[in-house]
Scaffold this motif. Structure first.
Motif, PDB file in Angstrom:
ATOM      1  N   THR A  53       0.616  -1.027  -0.076  1.00  0.00           N
ATOM      2  CA  THR A  53      -0.359  -0.354   0.051  1.00  0.00           C
ATOM      3  C   THR A  53       0.934   1.451  -0.147  1.00  0.00           C
ATOM      4  O   THR A  53       1.591   0.915   0.380  1.00  0.00           O
ATOM      5  N   PRO A  54       0.571   2.839  -0.145  1.00  0.00           N
ATOM      6  CA  PRO A  54       1.152   3.848  -0.069  1.00  0.00           C
ATOM      7  C   PRO A  54       1.703   4.037   1.202  1.00  0.00           C
ATOM      8  O   PRO A  54       3.276   4.621   0.903  1.00  0.00           O
ATOM      9  N   GLY A  55       1.243   3.725   2.147  1.00  0.00           N
ATOM     10  CA  GLY A  55       1.422   4.234   3.381  1.00  0.00           C
ATOM     11  C   GLY A  55       2.498   3.120   3.841  1.00  0.00           C
ATOM     12  O   GLY A  55       3.514   3.822   4.017  1.00  0.00           O
ATOM     13  N   ASP A  56       2.069   1.250   3.667  1.00  0.00           N
ATOM     14  CA  ASP A  56       2.858   0.898   3.903  1.00  0.00           C
ATOM     15  C   ASP A  56       4.409   1.190   3.271  1.00  0.00           C
ATOM     16  O   ASP A  56       5.789   0.753   3.300  1.00  0.00           O
ATOM     17  N   LEU A  57       4.832   1.645   1.404  1.00  0.00           N
ATOM     18  CA  LEU A  57       6.040   1.934   1.378  1.00  0.00           C
ATOM     19  C   LEU A  57       6.604   2.971   1.373  1.00  0.00           C
ATOM     20  O   LEU A  57       7.797   2.764   1.162  1.00  0.00           O
ATOM     21  N   LYS A  58       6.138   4.174   2.039  1.00  0.00           N
ATOM     22  CA  LYS A  58       6.336   4.696   2.456  1.00  0.00           C
ATOM     23  C   LYS A  58       7.187   4.828   3.482  1.00  0.00           C
ATOM     24  O   LYS A  58       8.601   4.937   4.071  1.00  0.00           O
ATOM     25  N   ALA A  59       7.002   3.611   4.152  1.00  0.00           N
ATOM     26  CA  ALA A  59       7.395   3.555   5.995  1.00  0.00           C
ATOM     27  C   ALA A  59       8.963   2.415   4.845  1.00  0.00           C
ATOM     28  O   ALA A  59       9.593   2.628   6.223  1.00  0.00           O
ATOM     29  N   ILE A  60       8.872   1.634   4.490  1.00  0.00           N
ATOM     30  CA  ILE A  60       9.608   0.980   3.811  1.00  0.00           C
ATOM     31  C   ILE A  60      10.911   2.215   3.507  1.00  0.00           C
ATOM     32  O   ILE A  60      12.589   1.580   3.480  1.00  0.00           O
ATOM     33  N   GLU A  62      11.381   5.232   4.364  1.00  0.00           N
ATOM     34  CA  GLU A  62      11.927   6.119   5.537  1.00  0.00           C
ATOM     35  C   GLU A  62      12.899   4.678   6.093  1.00  0.00           C
ATOM     36  O   GLU A  62      14.201   5.549   7.031  1.00  0.00           O
ATOM     37  N   PHE A  63      12.767   3.389   6.466  1.00  0.00           N
ATOM     38  CA  PHE A  63      13.852   2.684   6.586  1.00  0.00           C
ATOM     39  C   PHE A  63      14.993   2.264   5.848  1.00  0.00           C
ATOM     40  O   PHE A  63      16.311   2.850   6.344  1.00  0.00           O
ATOM     41  N   ILE A  64      14.194   2.523   4.740  1.00  0.00           N
ATOM     42  CA  ILE A  64      15.969   1.842   3.624  1.00  0.00           C
ATOM     43  C   ILE A  64      16.862   3.899   3.792  1.00  0.00           C
ATOM     44  O   ILE A  64      17.941   3.562   3.759  1.00  0.00           O
ATOM     45  N   ALA A  65      16.458   5.064   3.655  1.00  0.00           N
ATOM     46  CA  ALA A  65      17.068   6.401   3.942  1.00  0.00           C
ATOM     47  C   ALA A  65      18.290   6.189   4.932  1.00  0.00           C
ATOM     48  O   ALA A  65      18.544   7.068   5.423  1.00  0.00           O
ATOM     49  N   ARG A  66      17.060   5.462   6.302  1.00  0.00           N
ATOM     50  CA  ARG A  66      17.478   5.277   7.316  1.00  0.00           C
ATOM     51  C   ARG A  66      19.037   5.103   7.748  1.00  0.00           C
ATOM     52  O   ARG A  66      19.849   5.250   8.380  1.00  0.00           O
ATOM     53  N   LEU A  67      18.945   3.898   6.974  1.00  0.00           N
ATOM     54  CA  LEU A  67      19.968   2.466   6.805  1.00  0.00           C
ATOM     55  C   LEU A  67      20.647   3.651   6.657  1.00  0.00           C
ATOM     56  O   LEU A  67      21.913   2.971   6.319  1.00  0.00           O
ATOM     57  N   ARG A  89      12.199   0.570  -7.053  1.00  0.00           N
ATOM     58  CA  ARG A  89      11.797   1.331  -7.710  1.00  0.00           C
ATOM     59  C   ARG A  89      11.412   2.829  -6.550  1.00  0.00           C
ATOM     60  O   ARG A  89      12.656   3.759  -6.346  1.00  0.00           O
ATOM     61  N   ALA A  90      10.783   2.325  -5.515  1.00  0.00           N
ATOM     62  CA  ALA A  90      10.694   2.378  -4.283  1.00  0.00           C
ATOM     63  C   ALA A  90      12.091   2.727  -3.697  1.00  0.00           C
ATOM     64  O   ALA A  90      12.893   3.913  -3.137  1.00  0.00           O
ATOM     65  N   ILE A  91      12.658   2.145  -3.399  1.00  0.00           N
ATOM     66  CA  ILE A  91      14.289   2.398  -2.630  1.00  0.00           C
ATOM     67  C   ILE A  91      15.079   3.184  -3.659  1.00  0.00           C
ATOM     68  O   ILE A  91      15.763   3.915  -2.947  1.00  0.00           O
ATOM     69  N   ARG A  92      15.407   3.510  -5.152  1.00  0.00           N
ATOM     70  CA  ARG A  92      15.761   4.318  -6.347  1.00  0.00           C
ATOM     71  C   ARG A  92      15.614   5.294  -6.174  1.00  0.00           C
ATOM     72  O   ARG A  92      16.354   6.282  -6.304  1.00  0.00           O
ATOM     73  N   GLU A  93      14.024   5.783  -5.304  1.00  0.00           N
ATOM     74  CA  GLU A  93      13.817   7.294  -4.910  1.00  0.00           C
ATOM     75  C   GLU A  93      14.402   7.883  -3.883  1.00  0.00           C
ATOM     76  O   GLU A  93      14.348   8.783  -3.328  1.00  0.00           O
ATOM     77  N   VAL A  94      14.513   6.551  -2.897  1.00  0.00           N
ATOM     78  CA  VAL A  94      15.419   7.427  -1.452  1.00  0.00           C
ATOM     79  C   VAL A  94      17.095   6.681  -1.704  1.00  0.00           C
ATOM     80  O   VAL A  94      17.131   6.997  -0.395  1.00  0.00           O
ATOM     81  N   SER A  95      17.634   5.901  -2.232  1.00  0.00           N
ATOM     82  CA  SER A  95      19.405   5.249  -1.701  1.00  0.00           C
ATOM     83  C   SER A  95      19.220   5.065  -3.118  1.00  0.00           C
ATOM     84  O   SER A  95      18.929   5.182  -4.536  1.00  0.00           O
ATOM     85  N   GLY A  96      21.293   5.389  -3.015  1.00  0.00           N
ATOM     86  CA  GLY A  96      21.815   5.253  -3.951  1.00  0.00           C
ATOM     87  C   GLY A  96      22.806   4.057  -3.786  1.00  0.00           C
ATOM     88  O   GLY A  96      23.335   3.360  -5.232  1.00  0.00           O
ATOM     89  N   ALA A  97      21.644   3.243  -3.043  1.00  0.00           N
ATOM     90  CA  ALA A  97      22.456   1.600  -3.407  1.00  0.00           C
ATOM     91  C   ALA A  97      22.373   0.998  -4.676  1.00  0.00           C
ATOM     92  O   ALA A  97      21.597   0.880  -5.574  1.00  0.00           O
ATOM     93  N   ILE A  98      23.327  -0.373  -5.217  1.00  0.00           N
ATOM     94  CA  ILE A  98      23.558  -1.605  -5.978  1.00  0.00           C
ATOM     95  C   ILE A  98      22.402  -2.424  -5.125  1.00  0.00           C
ATOM     96  O   ILE A  98      22.620  -3.293  -4.453  1.00  0.00           O
ATOM     97  N   ILE A  99      21.316  -2.480  -6.571  1.00  0.00           N
ATOM     98  CA  ILE A  99      20.955  -3.243  -6.414  1.00  0.00           C
ATOM     99  C   ILE A  99      20.974  -4.520  -6.830  1.00  0.00           C
ATOM    100  O   ILE A  99      20.916  -4.424  -8.265  1.00  0.00           O
TER     101      ILE A  99
END
Length: 623
Positions: A53-60, A62-67, A89-99
């Motif tokens: 869901t959009p809310g759950d995806l946002k929470a995930i 936020e966690f990845i951005a903090r980590l 796609r959501a990870i790429r919006e908040v992180s430059g990590a190699i996936i």
């Protein structure tokens, strides 16, 4: 380097991710390795491979951005593909990590996966992942590494498969270091630190019930069924020995490690066929397992490998459930469509051995349903086979799945089945009303009485139905709609239609209790303890099943409590006679803390008084 491994699967004790985490921590002790379990799709209608869901995806996010990880690894099967795409796609919006992507689907269909992941692993990753991480840590390119595919200049670059691990003993046990693990909470809709009780209470697991540890003692299968990934893995992996087995020492190291955690009450051996093991190995396993572990366990076997000697040894080790893949009662379908070298005679012989040599163990038989290749004649043969299998047992119907790249999938394309308007994917295919009705009566067929089974077999022989609807009506008339088991089919979305208890669970409880009572009467306190302990573990399972069922009947709860107390008192007598005061102390403590029981005030006072006595003699565990 900071590495995050993500599991999309329903169960927070996901074996593959925990194993890879252990491998990385062993290889790179100075790096930070974290795991995230997105096992929050625990209740229908949301499933573990539904989109966030959009809310759950946002929470995930936020966690990845903090980590702020440098690398994110995601494991997925075919049905998790859309969710993996969304998460990437959501990870790429908040992180430059190699996936990185790995698992069954990237192995079978890597080109599709390279569109979304930076690196795709083909095959097993236990050796390849550390090699890739080492290159990334050193800033080196990952070109020309077998089994590592990626996009370059608009095309796919890479070749072959990752090196397979031929020495399974070299792998460490799975990682249960909760200090570096996180899980998505369905209650607070955010990522929270993992705690042991999230597994021990099965709060975040789809199936609920008693927590179990998945143990793999070997990899590979002797069969090459057209619908199964084993038909491709043998060629993809390119190992000298496709079936690879761990030593008993390696298996026991893992078992002793997970048993010491105090989380699990059952072991599930997930080898494709536990009976591939030699009788000598099983004999030694039975002796050591019963002595050092003692937890009830379940396993899987194929009809062609089952022997009396092996089932006796598996029984003696403590198996409380044995599952066997049958798939169909049609020899024609098995031979011409599934490429299974096993027929109904193999199944009936193996089922008889299970019933005779392990009568107190529950028995399950897997069947494939929603199969466009299955004719009326095939269904009649399946019905006949189910009527001939020795009771009691449960039928587990599973929807036939057309995984990409498998022989049956390729055939279905050629036969025009996987086309628009037909079956694009089994996950988009709910099945017709007739197919759903067939699945239901097959699932409930084990509850047809002996007399009706005999009459039905005669009717099928003398006046066979002229339609699938007629066959369904005959089965229902015989009693195949009277009640359901607790192991309903996983349909295309993974939904389960009910949560009732297994037909054989009470029989297993009674069997082990009666055996314990007999040993106690003969003065054999050691074997009596073993049987009573197993009875209590099964009663725990019954209690957990009541907790997770849709309705809890007060009478069932009271009956459970009375049975648990009765068996516990018998076990306490064994402990007292043998002078095993510490185990007596532990048992009473568990009785007082067991939330599944409704202890009366009278019983509670009695147990508290006994506990004080054992404390006085120093039976309480030390700090």
């Amino acid at each position: 380097m900071k590495i995050l491994l993500v599991s999309l699967y329903f169960d927070p004790n996901a074996m593959a991710i925990r194993l890879l985490s252990s491998v990385l921590k062993k290889e790179f002790p100075g790096d930070e390795v974290y795991t995230l379990y997105l096992s929050h799709k625990g209740k229908p209608p949301r499933m573990d491979f539904d989109l966030e869901t959009p809310g759950d995806l946002k929470a995930i996010q936020e966690f990845i951005a903090r980590l702020s990880p440098d690398v994110v690894g995601i494991s997925l099967m075919y049905n998790y593909f859309p969710r993996a795409v969304q998460l990437t796609r959501a990870i790429r919006e908040v992180s430059g990590a190699i996936i990185l992507w790995g698992g069954v689907h990237p192995t079978l269909n890597p080109e599709e996966c390279t569109v979304h992941a930076d690196l795709v692993f083909v095959g097993e990753a236990e050796l390849a992942l550390p090699a890739v991480i080492k290159k990334l840590r050193n800033g080196e390119p990952v070109t020309h590494m077998p089994g590592i595919l990626y996009r370059e200049n608009g095309g796919v670059t890479g070749y072959g498969s990752c090196p397979a691990c031929e020495d399974l003993d070299s792998l460490p046990p799975p990682d249960y270091d909760f200090e570096t693990q996180y899980v998505f909470s369905p209650d607070s809709h955010c990522v929270i630190p993992m705690r042991s009780e999230y597994i021990s209470e099965s709060r975040l697991a789809f199936y609920g019930g008693v927590p179990f540890h998945r143990l793999m003692t070997a990899r590979g299968c002797s069969q090459a069924c057209t619908y199964c990934i084993n038909s491709r893995f043998r060629k993809i992996l390119g190992v000298n020995k496709y079936i690879r087995q761990r030593s008993l020492e390696s298996v026991m190291r893992e078992l002793e490690y997970v048993a010491a955690l105090g989380i699990f009450k059952r072991i599930m051996i997930i080898d494709d066929d536990f009976c591939l093991r030699s009788a000598d190995w099983l004999q030694e396993f039975a002796q050591v397992y019963r002595q050092k572990i003692g937890l009830p366990f379940g396993c899987q076997a194929t009809p062609g490998r089952i022997t009396r000697e092996k089932i006796q040894l598996i029984r003696d080790a403590g198996a409380t459930f044995i599952n066997m893949g049958v798939q169909t009662g049609s020899d024609t379908l098995n031979a011409e469509v599934f490429n299974r070298k096993l027929g109904r005679n193999h199944v009936l012989r193996a089922a008889s051995i299970l019933a005779e040599e392990a009568p107190r163990a529950g028995r399950g038989f897997d069947f494939l349903v929603r199969n466009p290749y299955e004719s009326l004649a095939d269904k009649i043969e399946t019905a006949r086979l189910v009527m001939e299998l020795p009771l009691p047992f449960v039928v587990r119907p599973y929807a036939l799945t057309f995984f990409p790249g498998l022989p049956l999938t390729e055939r279905a394309y050629q036969d025009g089945l996987l086309t628009e308007g037909k079956v694009n994917s089994i996950y988009d295919y709910d099945g017709s009303d007739e197919e759903n009705a067939w699945q239901e009566v097959l699932e409930n067929a084990p509850h047809i009485s002996d007399d009706n089974r005999t009459r039905l077999l005669t009717r099928l022989e003398e006046t066979p139905p002229q339609s699938v609807g007629g066959l369904i009506a005959m089965l229902k008339e015989a009693g195949a709609e009277e009640r359901k088991t607790d192991t309903p089919a996983l349909n295309h979305s993974g939904k389960r239609d009910n949560q009732k208890l297994p037909a054989s669970l009470e029989e297993q409880i009674n069997g082990h209790y009666n055996a314990g009572a007999s040993f106690l009467k003969d003065g054999n306190h050691e074997d009596a303890q073993s049987e009573f302990k197993r009875t209590l573990l099964l009663l725990d399972e019954l209690g957990s099943s009541l907790d997770t069922s849709r309705t809890v009947i007060d009478g069932n709860r009271q009956k459970l409590t009375e049975g648990y107390i009765h068996v516990s008192v018998q076990l306490l007598e064994c402990f007292h006679v043998s002078g095993n005061y510490r185990e007596a102390h532990n048992l009473i403590s568990k009785l007082l803390e067991n939330r599944s029981l409704t202890l009366s005030e009278e019983y509670r006072k009695v147990f508290e008084k006994w506990l004080m006595k054992y404390n006085a003699v120093g039976a309480a565990p030390g700090p």
